[in-house]
Enzyme design. Structure first.
Site, PDB file in Angstrom:
ATOM      1  N   LEU A   9       0.842  -1.195   0.000  1.00 41.92           N
ATOM      2  CA  LEU A   9       0.000   0.000   0.000  1.00 41.92           C
ATOM      3  C   LEU A   9       0.878   1.247   0.000  1.00 41.92           C
ATOM      4  CD1 LEU A   9      -2.931  -0.923   2.412  1.00 41.92           C
ATOM      5  CD2 LEU A   9      -2.458  -1.622   0.053  1.00 41.92           C
TER       6      LEU A   9
ATOM      7  N   ARG B 119       1.932  15.192   6.454  1.00 39.76           N
ATOM      8  CA  ARG B 119       2.837  15.684   7.493  1.00 39.76           C
ATOM      9  C   ARG B 119       4.306  15.751   7.055  1.00 39.76           C
ATOM     10  NH1 ARG B 119       1.705  12.244  12.547  1.00 39.76           N
ATOM     11  NH2 ARG B 119       0.493  10.916  11.151  1.00 39.76           N
TER      12      ARG B 119
ATOM     13  N   GLY C 208      -4.458   0.218  15.736  1.00 42.48           N
ATOM     14  CA  GLY C 208      -5.532  -0.752  15.911  1.00 42.48           C
ATOM     15  C   GLY C 208      -5.130  -1.708  17.029  1.00 42.48           C
TER      16      GLY C 208
ATOM     17  N   ARG D 164      37.100  10.802 -10.232  1.00 41.91           N
ATOM     18  CA  ARG D 164      35.805  10.745 -10.917  1.00 41.91           C
ATOM     19  C   ARG D 164      35.695   9.447 -11.717  1.00 41.91           C
ATOM     20  NH1 ARG D 164      35.912  16.043 -14.104  1.00 41.91           N
ATOM     21  NH2 ARG D 164      33.948  15.215 -14.904  1.00 41.91           N
TER      22      ARG D 164
ATOM     23  N   ASN E   1      55.863   9.864 -13.387  1.00 42.60           N
ATOM     24  CA  ASN E   1      55.693  10.846 -12.323  1.00 42.60           C
ATOM     25  C   ASN E   1      55.138  12.136 -12.919  1.00 42.60           C
ATOM     26  OD1 ASN E   1      56.036  12.781 -10.298  1.00 42.60           O
ATOM     27  ND2 ASN E   1      57.732  11.622  -9.399  1.00 42.60           N
TER      28      ASN E   1
ATOM     29  N   TYR F 168      39.907  18.854 -23.598  1.00 45.75           N
ATOM     30  CA  TYR F 168      38.648  19.366 -24.167  1.00 45.75           C
ATOM     31  C   TYR F 168      38.927  20.642 -24.945  1.00 45.75           C
ATOM     32  CZ  TYR F 168      33.691  20.790 -24.114  1.00 45.75           C
ATOM     33  OH  TYR F 168      32.413  21.154 -24.464  1.00 45.75           O
TER      34      TYR F 168
HETATM   35  C1  UD1 Z   1      -3.491   1.242   9.986  1.00 45.55           C
HETATM   36  C2  UD1 Z   1      -4.326   0.112  10.581  1.00 45.55           C
HETATM   37  C3  UD1 Z   1      -4.078   0.056  12.093  1.00 45.55           C
HETATM   38  C4  UD1 Z   1      -2.604  -0.094  12.386  1.00 45.55           C
HETATM   39  C5  UD1 Z   1      -1.818   1.023  11.712  1.00 45.55           C
HETATM   40  C6  UD1 Z   1      -0.337   0.784  11.858  1.00 45.55           C
HETATM   41  C7  UD1 Z   1      -6.321  -0.033   9.195  1.00 45.55           C
HETATM   42  C8  UD1 Z   1      -7.760   0.297   9.106  1.00 45.55           C
HETATM   43  N1  UD1 Z   1      -5.706   0.352  10.306  1.00 45.55           N
HETATM   44  O1  UD1 Z   1      -4.016   2.435  10.541  1.00 45.55           O
HETATM   45  O2  UD1 Z   1      -4.786  -1.020  12.662  1.00 45.55           O
HETATM   46  O3  UD1 Z   1      -2.379  -0.071  13.780  1.00 45.55           O
HETATM   47  O4  UD1 Z   1      -2.111   1.068  10.302  1.00 45.55           O
HETATM   48  O5  UD1 Z   1       0.355   1.904  11.363  1.00 45.55           O
HETATM   49  O6  UD1 Z   1      -5.774  -0.644   8.300  1.00 45.55           O
HETATM   50  N2  UD1 Z   1      -3.305   3.652   2.429  1.00 45.55           N
HETATM   51  C9  UD1 Z   1      -3.603   3.585   1.099  1.00 45.55           C
HETATM   52  N3  UD1 Z   1      -4.875   3.839   0.671  1.00 45.55           N
HETATM   53  C10 UD1 Z   1      -5.856   4.155   1.544  1.00 45.55           C
HETATM   54  C11 UD1 Z   1      -5.551   4.235   2.903  1.00 45.55           C
HETATM   55  C12 UD1 Z   1      -4.271   3.963   3.326  1.00 45.55           C
HETATM   56  O7  UD1 Z   1      -2.725   3.299   0.271  1.00 45.55           O
HETATM   57  O8  UD1 Z   1      -6.975   4.359   1.078  1.00 45.55           O
HETATM   58  C13 UD1 Z   1      -1.933   3.404   2.879  1.00 45.55           C
HETATM   59  C14 UD1 Z   1      -1.338   4.652   3.499  1.00 45.55           C
HETATM   60  O9  UD1 Z   1      -0.613   5.386   2.531  1.00 45.55           O
HETATM   61  C15 UD1 Z   1      -0.417   4.099   4.554  1.00 45.55           C
HETATM   62  C16 UD1 Z   1      -1.072   2.786   4.961  1.00 45.55           C
HETATM   63  O10 UD1 Z   1      -1.962   2.458   3.924  1.00 45.55           O
HETATM   64  O11 UD1 Z   1       0.836   3.792   4.036  1.00 45.55           O
HETATM   65  C17 UD1 Z   1      -1.784   2.864   6.284  1.00 45.55           C
HETATM   66  O12 UD1 Z   1      -2.817   3.802   6.184  1.00 45.55           O
HETATM   67  P1  UD1 Z   1      -3.214   4.754   7.375  1.00 45.55           P
HETATM   68  O13 UD1 Z   1      -4.371   5.532   6.990  1.00 45.55           O
HETATM   69  O14 UD1 Z   1      -2.008   5.475   7.864  1.00 45.55           O
HETATM   70  O15 UD1 Z   1      -3.651   3.674   8.460  1.00 45.55           O
HETATM   71  P2  UD1 Z   1      -3.671   3.908   9.997  1.00 45.55           P
HETATM   72  O16 UD1 Z   1      -4.809   4.778  10.344  1.00 45.55           O
HETATM   73  O17 UD1 Z   1      -2.347   4.282  10.499  1.00 45.55           O
END
Ligand code: UD1
Ligand code: CA
Length: 454
Positions: free
Chosen positions: A8, A15, A136, A330, A374, A384
């Site tokens: 993902l 941030r 979570g 280089r 040397n 060049y």
């Molecule tokens: C998620 C978990 C949580 C866990 C935490 C750990 C879920 C619902 N929750 O929460 O249980 O403790 O990670 O860090 O999964 N992303 C996408 N597409 C989306 C949403 C998210 O690609 O639609 C990617 C984000 O870029 C990120 C990752 O998934 O890299 C996690 O998403 P984020 O929204 O940060 O999840 P958390 O709320 O942290």
């Protein structure tokens, strides 16, 4: 059992406050997502699917590779929705979910997790946290069996007291995944499709949820801002320093040493402070590297010495060769065995034979310098002409007088000598002295000018 990986990487990373998509921010010189992809590759899955959204074009452009399937998630509706975008492409028996902003996950940890997943088992990577705020929570029954994951924002006060957090990384039986994802709902506090809800679905379907933990909590740490990014960087560097020390390298200070690439080392290597190794660097036994050196894509043969403040890029030092302090080598710089390059010498595409020397203040580009030759201080190869590059060839035992300008293309035979200050525009035969400078005149009785009184 066959395996596919879904990574993902669609989130925005607000941030970071950056024009660069979060997953492209580097740790140890490589995008975070690149680290995750490389770890996934080591598991030899039949497919790697990368879910992208924010900055999708930039991510694809930076990391495109034959073995990667990029899947677009146009709107970020939650982690479950993200995996669902890849679901139609999945066919393996096991699917592992990873995150593009969690770069330090160890392959060994993933292998332990994958041992626990099959048709009847889902496998979760969990972590005990002092402060699990935001994570979570892993909800277990009285017998200790996992029942569900509850997101922090949806959790009751009792559930919030649970210290076992969800890392987000999990492995699921592929056959079941599509069905579970299609049944996810977004009726929760955040209005998102939670991937974590598949855990309760698996339990309802009679599967058992196994758990595994990382050896080190930093493995599952994500980077949401630049402070966390710096923490991951330091952790990575500590790990890299420890590995090299275990292989026989003395690091004068492991906290002042950075690796941004793949380094292999021999025994009894000595590395002083503030050294940066980038790309592919091969360091053989007994090499010494002084303080403040940057060494990129280079090879240092046995006993070579790089003195303080030198910058090497695409260079090779032969056995016992040395360079610096303040040497700049280089791409295409090759020093033969025991060759010597001193301070303020720049080499580019230049090969120095065994024992050849350029002690001070020179530019040697597109040049071949024979053994034992040397090069005097201030020598420049004029390679060049403003349009084309040309070569300078020197045989063995050549002696170049200080401040010579060697106007390429030009060749000097074995044993040739040039007088100091010569501009050499014609080939010099072997064992011949070339003097190409104005002849000195001494003017007797000459008076220095005196200041005019006003
Ligand atoms: C998620 C978990 C949580 C866990 C935490 C750990 C879920 C619902 N929750 O929460 O249980 O403790 O990670 O860090 O999964 N992303 C996408 N597409 C989306 C949403 C998210 O690609 O639609 C990617 C984000 O870029 C990120 C990752 O998934 O890299 C996690 O998403 P984020 O929204 O940060 O999840 P958390 O709320 O942290
Ligand atoms: Ca998060």
């Amino acid at each position: 059992m066959s395996l596919e990986v879904v990574i993902l990487a669609a989130g925005q990373g607000t941030r970071m406050r950056s024009a660069l998509p979060k997953v492209l921010h580097p740790v140890a010189g490589k995008p975070m997502l690149g680290h995750v992809i490389d770890s996934a590759r080591q598991l030899q899955p039949q497919g790697i699917h990368v879910v992208i959204g924010h900055g999708a074009d930039a991510v694809r452009e930076r990391l495109a590779a034959e073995d990667l399937d990029f899947v677009m998630q146009r709107e970020q509706l939650g982690t479950g929705h993200a995996v669902a975008q890849a679901a139609p492409a999945l066919s393996a028996e096991r699917v592992l979910i990873l995150y593009g902003d969690v770069p330090l996950i160890e392959v060994g940890t993933l292998q332990r997790l994958l041992q626990k997943v099959d048709d009847q088992h889902l496998a979760l990577l969990t972590v005990e946290l002092g402060d699990p705020t935001g994570y979570g929570r892993i909800v277990r029954d009285a017998a200790g069996a996992v029942r569900a994951i509850v997101e922090h924002k949806d959790a009751t006060p009792e559930q919030r007291a649970i210290k076992e957090g969800n890392t987000g990384i999990l492995a699921v039986p592929g056959k079941r995944l599509g069905g579970w994802l299609s049944r996810l709902s977004n009726s929760n506090v955040q209005g998102e499709y939670y991937l974590t809800d598949v855990v309760a679905m698996a339990v309802a379907d009679g599967l058992t949820v196994a758990t595994e933990q990382p050896l080190d909590a930093m493995e599952v740490q994500g980077a949401n801002d630049r402070i966390q990014l710096a923490e991951l960087e330091r952790h990575y560097q500590q790990r890299a320093a420890r590995r090299l020390m275990a292989e026989g390298v003395t690091l004068r200070d492991p906290a002042r040493f950075d690796v941004r690439g793949d380094v292999s080392v021999g025994r009894d290597v000595l590395i002083d402070i503030n050294v940066i190794l980038e790309g592919r660097v091969l360091i053989e036994e007994g090499v010494e590297i002084g303080p403040n050196c940057v060494i990129r894509n280079s090879t240092l043969r046995k006993g070579a010495i790089v003195k303080a403040n030198s910058h090497l890029d695409g260079a090779e030092l032969g056995e016992g060769a040395d360079c610096g302090p303040f040497a700049r080598l280089r791409p295409g710089s090759v020093l033969g065995a025991k060759a010597h390059v001193g301070n303020f010498v720049e080499l580019k595409n230049a090969v120095m034979g065994e024992g050849a020397k350029a002690g001070h203040l020179s530019y040697l580009g597109d040049a071949e310098i024979g053994a034992r030759s040397n090069i005097g201080a201030g020598t420049i190869t004029c390679n060049y002409d403003g349009a084309n590059k040309s070569h300078t060839r020197m045989g063995e035992d050549v002696f170049i007088g200080s401040n010579s300008a060697l106007v390429a293309p030009v060749s000097l035979g074995d044993g040739a000598t040039t007088g100091a200050g010569s501009v050499v525009t014609q080939d010099v035969p072997a064992n011949t002295l070339a003097v190409g400078r104005a002849k000195q005149r001494n003017i007797e009785g000459w008076k220095r000018p005196v200041k005019v009184k006003k």
